[in-house]
Design an enzyme around this catalytic site. Structure first.
Site, PDB file in Angstrom:
ATOM      1  NE  ARG A  92      49.604  23.512  22.441  1.00  0.00           N
ATOM      2  CZ  ARG A  92      50.677  22.908  22.933  1.00  0.00           C
ATOM      3  NH1 ARG A  92      51.129  23.208  24.144  1.00  0.00           N
ATOM      4  NH2 ARG A  92      51.304  21.985  22.226  1.00  0.00           N
ATOM      5  CB  CYS A 139      50.593  18.086  28.883  1.00  0.00           C
ATOM      6  SG  CYS A 139      52.251  17.411  29.157  1.00  0.00           S
TER       7      CYS A 139
END
Length: 275
Positions: free
Chosen positions: A172, A230
């Site tokens: 990601r 995050c």
């Protein structure tokens, strides 16, 4: 204070003169809800706390899990029996992310004595119960600001002046895949530091020295300020907890990638390198 507690310590403290308040924060990204699992069996005395509605505000411009309103958060904690002078232990199903979110929020809001059960429910060796307790209301009143908190502009500045760690999976970060948010990639200047590398195969945190060496290899030199983000401020709290174990204070960008990537005007970097 050590921010984690092991099962043997929890058993001893629970039988002592000052037992901790136990919070069950089971949660899984994308579901299912944690309450049915809690009702099917939980640590004796544990009160269920819902991450999506009690440890976060409504999703929107601030991301998928923006910080809750402090007054609403305080009310939820008081309902769960949390008082200012009472120790708190939080646990989840074993991944540790949700428990770390609860730990971070309580510490940020000024509670002095909060720990995460290392390994979560999977580490528990005692019996479980289906009995749902009715706790005496607590007296905890949030006083936010104990832990560092960043907004989007602060995170951008941090990537230039300090060490900004990206706690998401490496794919990601690189932008290879993005299953949730508008676009893949990372904040320019951020360093990939998947939080899954802070624990062993059973989900227990690595030792303080090992974690310290890991973060040093990522750039956490003495005197370098550190911050974490995050996807939506959940696994990032787990990385802040790992840094705390290592003796490294760190701020959290709570809006994280879900807030950053929602604004097309903000820059996005892709690939394995920070820039």
């Amino acid at each position: 204070m050590n921010p984690i507690i092991v099962v043997s310590e929890l058993l001893s403290e629970s039988a002592g003169a000052r037992p901790p308040v136990l919070l069950d924060v089971r949660w899984t990204l994308g579901g299912p809800p944690g309450r049915p699992a809690y009702e099917a069996g939980h640590l004796p005395g544990a009160v269920y706390v819902d991450l999506d509605t009690e440890l976060a505000g409504p999703p929107g411009n601030g991301g998928r899990h923006p910080l809750p309103d402090p007054e609403a958060f305080g009310a939820a904690m008081r309902r769960a029996g949390v008082s200012a002078e009472t120790p708190v232990v939080v646990y989840d199903g074993g991944l540790g992310w949700a428990a770390a979110r609860a730990w971070w929020l309580l510490r940020w809001a000024g509670h002095p004595d909060v720990r995460v059960l290392d390994g979560g429910l999977a580490a528990w060796t005692g019996e479980l119960t289906e009995k749902v307790p009715t706790p005496q209301p607590g007296d905890f009143r949030p006083e936010p600001g104990t832990l560092g908190l960043l907004d989007a502009d602060g995170a951008a500045a941090f990537a230039r002046s300090g060490l900004l760690l990206d706690a998401r999976a490496a794919e990601r970060y690189r932008g290879d895949v993005e299953p949730i948010d508008r676009v893949g990639g990372h904040i320019p200047g951020a360093v990939s530091a998947p939080t899954t590398e802070n624990v062993d195969a059973e989900g227990r945190f690595l030792g303080a020295d090992t974690l310290r060496d890991r973060f040093a290899s990522l750039g956490a030199a003495e005197g370098t300020p550190v911050a974490v983000y995050c996807g939506s401020g959940v696994s990032g709290a787990h990385e802040v907890l790992a840094l705390e174990i290592a003796g490294i204070p760190a701020a959290l960008y709570a809006g994280s990638w879900s807030e950053w990537s929602a604004d097309p005007a903000r820059p996005v970097a892709t690939g394995p390198d920070p820039q």
